[in-house]
Structure formats: C-alpha cells, structure tokens
Design a protein around this motif. Structure first.
Motif, mmCIF file in Angstrom:
data_model
loop_
_atom_site.group_PDB
_atom_site.id
_atom_site.type_symbol
_atom_site.label_atom_id
_atom_site.label_comp_id
_atom_site.label_asym_id
_atom_site.label_seq_id
_atom_site.Cartn_x
_atom_site.Cartn_y
_atom_site.Cartn_z
ATOM 1 N N VAL A 121 0.844 -1.195 0.000
ATOM 2 C CA VAL A 121 0.000 0.000 0.000
ATOM 3 C C VAL A 121 0.878 1.242 0.000
ATOM 4 C CG1 VAL A 121 -1.934 -1.134 1.163
ATOM 5 C CG2 VAL A 121 -0.177 -0.004 2.526
ATOM 6 N N CYS A 122 0.303 2.362 -0.372
ATOM 7 C CA CYS A 122 1.049 3.623 -0.413
ATOM 8 C C CYS A 122 1.193 4.256 0.957
ATOM 9 C CB CYS A 122 0.350 4.617 -1.341
ATOM 10 S SG CYS A 122 0.347 4.090 -3.054
ATOM 11 N N GLU A 123 0.149 4.144 1.786
ATOM 12 C CA GLU A 123 0.142 4.854 3.058
ATOM 13 C C GLU A 123 -0.786 4.150 4.033
ATOM 14 O OE1 GLU A 123 -0.438 9.503 4.456
ATOM 15 O OE2 GLU A 123 -1.272 8.844 2.554
ATOM 16 N N LEU A 124 -0.434 4.207 5.324
ATOM 17 C CA LEU A 124 -1.267 3.642 6.382
ATOM 18 C C LEU A 124 -1.527 4.709 7.444
ATOM 19 C CD1 LEU A 124 0.449 0.166 6.724
ATOM 20 C CD2 LEU A 124 -1.857 0.601 5.851
ATOM 21 N N LEU A 125 -2.555 4.497 8.234
ATOM 22 C CA LEU A 125 -2.906 5.447 9.287
ATOM 23 C C LEU A 125 -1.737 5.699 10.226
ATOM 24 C CD1 LEU A 125 -6.458 4.178 10.220
ATOM 25 C CD2 LEU A 125 -5.879 6.269 9.020
ATOM 26 N N GLY A 126 -1.595 6.926 10.655
ATOM 27 C CA GLY A 126 -0.587 7.306 11.631
ATOM 28 C C GLY A 126 0.841 7.200 11.151
ATOM 29 N N GLY A 127 1.047 7.004 9.843
ATOM 30 C CA GLY A 127 2.390 6.863 9.320
ATOM 31 C C GLY A 127 2.995 5.490 9.552
ATOM 32 N N ALA A 128 2.170 4.525 9.919
ATOM 33 C CA ALA A 128 2.655 3.157 10.141
ATOM 34 C C ALA A 128 3.174 2.572 8.839
ATOM 35 C CB ALA A 128 1.533 2.276 10.694
ATOM 36 N N ALA A 129 4.117 1.627 8.965
ATOM 37 C CA ALA A 129 4.627 0.896 7.806
ATOM 38 C C ALA A 129 3.901 -0.428 7.648
ATOM 39 C CB ALA A 129 6.127 0.649 7.949
ATOM 40 N N VAL A 130 3.220 -0.885 8.716
ATOM 41 C CA VAL A 130 2.557 -2.187 8.736
ATOM 42 C C VAL A 130 1.247 -2.070 9.499
ATOM 43 C CG1 VAL A 130 2.731 -4.577 9.568
ATOM 44 C CG2 VAL A 130 4.781 -3.414 8.775
ATOM 45 N N THR A 131 0.242 -2.766 9.036
ATOM 46 C CA THR A 131 -0.980 -2.988 9.803
ATOM 47 C C THR A 131 -1.490 -4.378 9.449
ATOM 48 O OG1 THR A 131 -3.086 -2.024 10.518
ATOM 49 C CG2 THR A 131 -2.609 -1.940 8.180
ATOM 50 N N VAL A 132 -2.315 -4.950 10.319
ATOM 51 C CA VAL A 132 -2.727 -6.346 10.179
ATOM 52 C C VAL A 132 -4.235 -6.480 10.373
ATOM 53 C CG1 VAL A 132 -2.489 -8.655 11.199
ATOM 54 C CG2 VAL A 132 -0.491 -7.187 10.998
ATOM 55 N N ASP A 133 -4.867 -7.307 9.548
ATOM 56 C CA ASP A 133 -6.234 -7.781 9.745
ATOM 57 C C ASP A 133 -6.154 -9.279 9.958
ATOM 58 O OD1 ASP A 133 -7.059 -5.210 9.047
ATOM 59 O OD2 ASP A 133 -7.851 -5.788 7.094
ATOM 60 N N GLY A 134 -7.074 -9.839 10.730
ATOM 61 C CA GLY A 134 -7.020 -11.268 10.952
ATOM 62 C C GLY A 134 -8.365 -11.905 11.177
ATOM 63 N N VAL A 135 -8.416 -13.227 10.993
ATOM 64 C CA VAL A 135 -9.600 -14.031 11.261
ATOM 65 C C VAL A 135 -9.171 -15.114 12.249
ATOM 66 C CG1 VAL A 135 -11.384 -15.525 10.290
ATOM 67 C CG2 VAL A 135 -10.476 -13.626 8.927
ATOM 68 N N ILE A 136 -9.898 -15.183 13.387
ATOM 69 C CA ILE A 136 -9.568 -16.132 14.447
ATOM 70 C C ILE A 136 -10.780 -17.017 14.713
ATOM 71 C CG2 ILE A 136 -8.905 -16.351 16.873
ATOM 72 C CD1 ILE A 136 -7.880 -13.413 16.623
ATOM 73 N N ALA A 137 -10.531 -18.316 14.840
ATOM 74 C CA ALA A 137 -11.585 -19.251 15.209
ATOM 75 C C ALA A 137 -11.729 -19.248 16.726
ATOM 76 C CB ALA A 137 -11.238 -20.656 14.726
ATOM 77 N N ILE A 138 -12.936 -19.002 17.234
ATOM 78 C CA ILE A 138 -13.156 -19.006 18.676
ATOM 79 C C ILE A 138 -14.163 -20.079 19.104
ATOM 80 C CG2 ILE A 138 -12.513 -16.609 19.051
ATOM 81 C CD1 ILE A 138 -15.547 -15.961 19.168
ATOM 82 N N GLU A 139 -14.470 -21.002 18.230
ATOM 83 C CA GLU A 139 -15.469 -22.038 18.512
ATOM 84 C C GLU A 139 -15.157 -22.853 19.728
ATOM 85 O OE1 GLU A 139 -13.677 -25.122 15.314
ATOM 86 O OE2 GLU A 139 -15.102 -23.656 14.588
#
Length: 139
Positions: A121-139
């Motif tokens: 990506v070109c830019e992230l919030l707060g000037g971050a270089a990395v951000t993460v989304d995830g999917v977790i199983a909680i069953e």
C-alpha cells in the motif's frame, strides 16, 4: 438518489452505533476490533501502537512484531493461541521489507503459520509501515 427519496441521508447509512470500535490511538475511522456474531473473530486495522502512539519510527519488522503482540493479547482475551488464527492480511508500505517481515511472521507462528496475504500500500494510518487484519476461530 433512491435513498434520498425515502428520507435517508448518507450519514444515516455510514455506520451503526452498535459496531464495536477499536481502542487505542485516535485513528479510529471505521476500523473495528470485532465485527459480526459467529464462531469467528474478525480483527481489523491492528496498528503498531504502544501507549496509544503509532511506532512509525520503528523498522517494519518491529512494527509487525508490535501488531502481533496486540494480536496475541486479543487471542488471550478469547482463551486462544496463534494456532487458532485462520488467516492474516498484512498491509505493508515498503515491499522491499517483505523478507524481514516474513522472518518476524515465521518466528511468531512457528510451524502453525496461518494463510496470509501481504498487500503493498502507499500509506497507512498514523504513518505506520505495517498494519494487520485477521480471522480467528473461537469455537
């Protein structure tokens, strides 16, 4: 146009007040910590934050490490561990840092690496270089 005829404004459709918003830095926007109601948790926009500040001066590998520590805290909240992570999306502003973040990723997950997509990506919030989304199983 059709919505305006029914008396709805754009703001009426933007967000529901019941959606859980993320805690942390003021870069809230539309990023939530958990959405939906199922046996899955969807984490969005995990920034490399420490004490409410984005660690933008840290190298991308350290920023990912901070994001993964936040992920680990969320896992603990649900009594889960990294093996319960089904999928991660890593957003990275410098694709030249891919190998170093890959090392950090493998160190964190060991032999149970979940499916991952890395998106440049070109830019992230707060000037971050990395951000993460995830999917977790909680069953």
């Amino acid at each position: 146009m059709e919505n305006q005829q029914r008396g709805e404004s754009r703001l009426d459709r933007v967000s529901e007040s019941s959606r859980k918003q993320r805690d942390g830095a003021e870069f809230v926007g539309a990023f939530g910590k958990k959405t939906g109601s199922s046996d899955l948790v969807f984490l969005e926009g995990l920034l490399p934050e420490r004490d409410g500040e984005v660690a933008r001066r840290e190298p991308p590998s350290r920023q990912l490490e901070i994001c993964l520590q936040t992920l680990e805290a969320e896992l603990d909240r649900y009594g889960k561990d990294p093996a319960d992570v089904l999928q991660l999306t890593v957003y990275l502003t410098d694709m030249d840092a891919y190998e170093e973040i890959n090392d950090t990723y493998e160190q964190f997950f060991g032999t149970t690496c979940p499916a991952r997509t890395t998106v440049g990506v070109c830019e992230l919030l707060g000037g971050a270089a990395v951000t993460v989304d995830g999917v977790i199983a909680i069953e």
